[in-house]
Design a protein around this motif. Structure first.
Motif, mmCIF file in Angstrom:
data_model
loop_
_atom_site.group_PDB
_atom_site.id
_atom_site.type_symbol
_atom_site.label_atom_id
_atom_site.label_comp_id
_atom_site.label_asym_id
_atom_site.label_seq_id
_atom_site.Cartn_x
_atom_site.Cartn_y
_atom_site.Cartn_z
ATOM 1 N N LEU A 168 0.765 -1.024 -0.135
ATOM 2 C CA LEU A 168 -0.098 0.142 0.686
ATOM 3 C C LEU A 168 1.286 1.032 0.074
ATOM 4 O O LEU A 168 0.268 2.280 -0.467
ATOM 5 C CB LEU A 168 -1.099 -0.236 1.275
ATOM 6 N N VAL A 169 2.061 1.114 0.466
ATOM 7 C CA VAL A 169 2.937 2.508 0.179
ATOM 8 C C VAL A 169 3.794 2.783 -1.080
ATOM 9 O O VAL A 169 3.115 3.617 -1.287
ATOM 10 C CB VAL A 169 4.048 2.449 1.522
ATOM 11 N N ARG A 170 4.052 1.416 -1.725
ATOM 12 C CA ARG A 170 4.161 1.906 -2.917
ATOM 13 C C ARG A 170 2.856 1.665 -3.900
ATOM 14 O O ARG A 170 3.423 2.585 -4.725
ATOM 15 C CB ARG A 170 4.293 0.028 -3.133
ATOM 16 N N MET A 171 1.630 1.535 -4.011
ATOM 17 C CA MET A 171 0.709 2.110 -4.408
ATOM 18 C C MET A 171 0.413 2.983 -4.486
ATOM 19 O O MET A 171 0.045 3.817 -5.728
ATOM 20 C CB MET A 171 -0.680 1.122 -3.853
ATOM 21 N N PRO A 222 -1.533 6.760 -7.678
ATOM 22 C CA PRO A 222 -1.771 7.568 -6.828
ATOM 23 C C PRO A 222 -3.669 6.958 -7.433
ATOM 24 O O PRO A 222 -3.878 7.303 -8.340
ATOM 25 C CB PRO A 222 -2.257 8.309 -6.290
ATOM 26 N N GLY A 223 -4.286 6.884 -6.063
ATOM 27 C CA GLY A 223 -6.071 7.231 -6.516
ATOM 28 C C GLY A 223 -6.254 5.369 -7.208
ATOM 29 O O GLY A 223 -7.346 5.738 -8.395
ATOM 30 N N THR A 272 -4.890 8.820 5.482
ATOM 31 C CA THR A 272 -4.170 9.516 4.570
ATOM 32 C C THR A 272 -4.014 8.612 2.610
ATOM 33 O O THR A 272 -3.839 9.434 2.157
ATOM 34 C CB THR A 272 -2.457 9.633 4.554
ATOM 35 N N GLN A 273 -4.183 7.139 3.160
ATOM 36 C CA GLN A 273 -3.803 6.180 1.677
ATOM 37 C C GLN A 273 -5.161 6.977 0.167
ATOM 38 O O GLN A 273 -6.263 7.073 0.716
ATOM 39 C CB GLN A 273 -3.742 4.987 1.787
ATOM 40 N N ASP A 277 -14.969 3.314 3.955
ATOM 41 C CA ASP A 277 -14.357 4.086 2.902
ATOM 42 C C ASP A 277 -13.174 3.954 1.642
ATOM 43 O O ASP A 277 -13.210 3.976 0.955
ATOM 44 C CB ASP A 277 -14.640 5.802 3.166
ATOM 45 N N HIS A 278 -12.053 3.089 2.179
ATOM 46 C CA HIS A 278 -11.099 2.970 1.672
ATOM 47 C C HIS A 278 -10.948 1.143 1.680
ATOM 48 O O HIS A 278 -9.676 1.150 0.956
ATOM 49 C CB HIS A 278 -9.748 3.105 2.763
ATOM 50 N N LEU A 279 -12.062 1.051 1.469
ATOM 51 C CA LEU A 279 -12.069 -0.763 1.085
ATOM 52 C C LEU A 279 -14.142 -0.852 0.056
ATOM 53 O O LEU A 279 -14.996 -0.176 -0.126
ATOM 54 C CB LEU A 279 -12.872 -1.194 1.944
ATOM 55 N N GLY A 280 -13.700 -1.587 -0.545
ATOM 56 C CA GLY A 280 -14.363 -1.847 -1.886
ATOM 57 C C GLY A 280 -14.425 -3.415 -1.998
ATOM 58 O O GLY A 280 -13.509 -4.005 -1.918
#
Length: 277
Positions: free
Chosen positions: A93-96, A100-101, A134-135, A169-172
């Motif tokens: 997730l840091v690498r992603m 971004p987005g 922040t991600q 909101d960070h999950l789908g």
């Protein structure tokens, strides 16, 4: 225009992945963040990423749907395996954030005899430890076929993981057509009913991507055997309905069929020919 592509090799970097998908006629793609069986990821080449982002804009490439390694199991019985899953996902997730987005897809895991409820608690606990406000990356839970002790066979299981995760909101969800059909959701004869159940259980707004695969095995077989589009038990007519459904047609469609580049190019062209404007 359909947003459709396939898995491409990340071995040569981001720009090469972008060029590969454009050469196949696609405009979205998936890639493994590291070896599918795990291990250390190669260092990010910042210059390559910058070149890719320019290429992505020029060629109107949409979402990247990154895939976690298959060995990631956040609900493993052994603590060291859960720790491995935690460290890999946190690092990914840091690498992603260099691109971004976009989306990061993972298999929820296998409870290996502990039971589904224990597994759901372990998965949501790990997500609560890793997800950051922040991600920009959305993490996707993949629908599973239910073979062995897999978690994520039912929409209820995925909904419960989301319910117990703080940063919802960070999950789908990424819906895999082969997996859900094998799990017992009849997308061939009752696509509307399946999507209605998804909406009532999880919320259609959580559906962010589709893995587009035919199935070598019959309905409700609880097997995970992908077939080429139109060569399995789902069939072309059903895929025509799927790619044109108003809830689905704007989502990124990712092929994971047993193909080479030429085969993917043919499937992408075939699916585009099914699109109804």
């Amino acid at each position: 225009m359909l947003n459709i592509g396939c898995h491409v090799s990340s071995a040569k970097g981001y720009l090469a992945m972008g060029k590969d998908i454009v050469s196949m006629g696609g405009n979205v793609f998936a890639f493994f963040t590291r070896n599918p069986r795990g291990g250390k990821a190669k260092d990010i080449d910042v210059a390559d990423v910058a070149d890719f982002l320019r290429f992505k804009k020029e060629h109107k490439i949409g979402y990247l749907v990154a895939h976690a390694p298959y060995t990631l199991n956040p609900c493993a019985a052994k603590e060291e395996l859960r720790e491995f899953a935690h460290n890999v996902m946190a690092d990914d997730l840091v690498r992603m954030e260099h691109t971004p987005g976009n989306y990061y897809n993972f298999h929820p895991g296998s409870h290996v005899g502990q039971g589904v409820e224990v597994a759901i608690e372990l998965i949501s606990h790990q997500l609560n430890e890793i997800l950051k406000k922040t991600q920009s990356t959305i993490v996707l839970l993949e629908t599973m076929s239910g073979k062995g002790t897999e978690v994520g066979r039912t929409f209820r299981e995925l909904a419960e993981i989301i319910r117990r995760t703080e940063l919802k909101d960070h999950l789908g969800v990424c819906l895999d057509t082969c997996h859900v059909y094998s799990a017992g959701y009849d997308i061939v004869n009752d696509l509307e009913g399946v999507l209605k159940e998804f909406d009532e259980t999880i919320g259609i707004d959580k559906l962010r991507a589709i893995h587009l695969n035919d199935s070598m095995t019959p309905f409700a077989s609880r097997k995970d055997r992908h077939a080429k589009i139109g060569e399995g038990s789902i069939g072309n007519e059903a895929f025509g309905r799927i790619v044109n459904h108003p809830y689905l047609k704007a989502l990124p469609f990712i092929l994971e069929t047993p193909n080479d580049s030429d085969g993917y190019a043919r499937e992408i062209a075939s699916l585009r020919s099914m699109e109804q404007f």
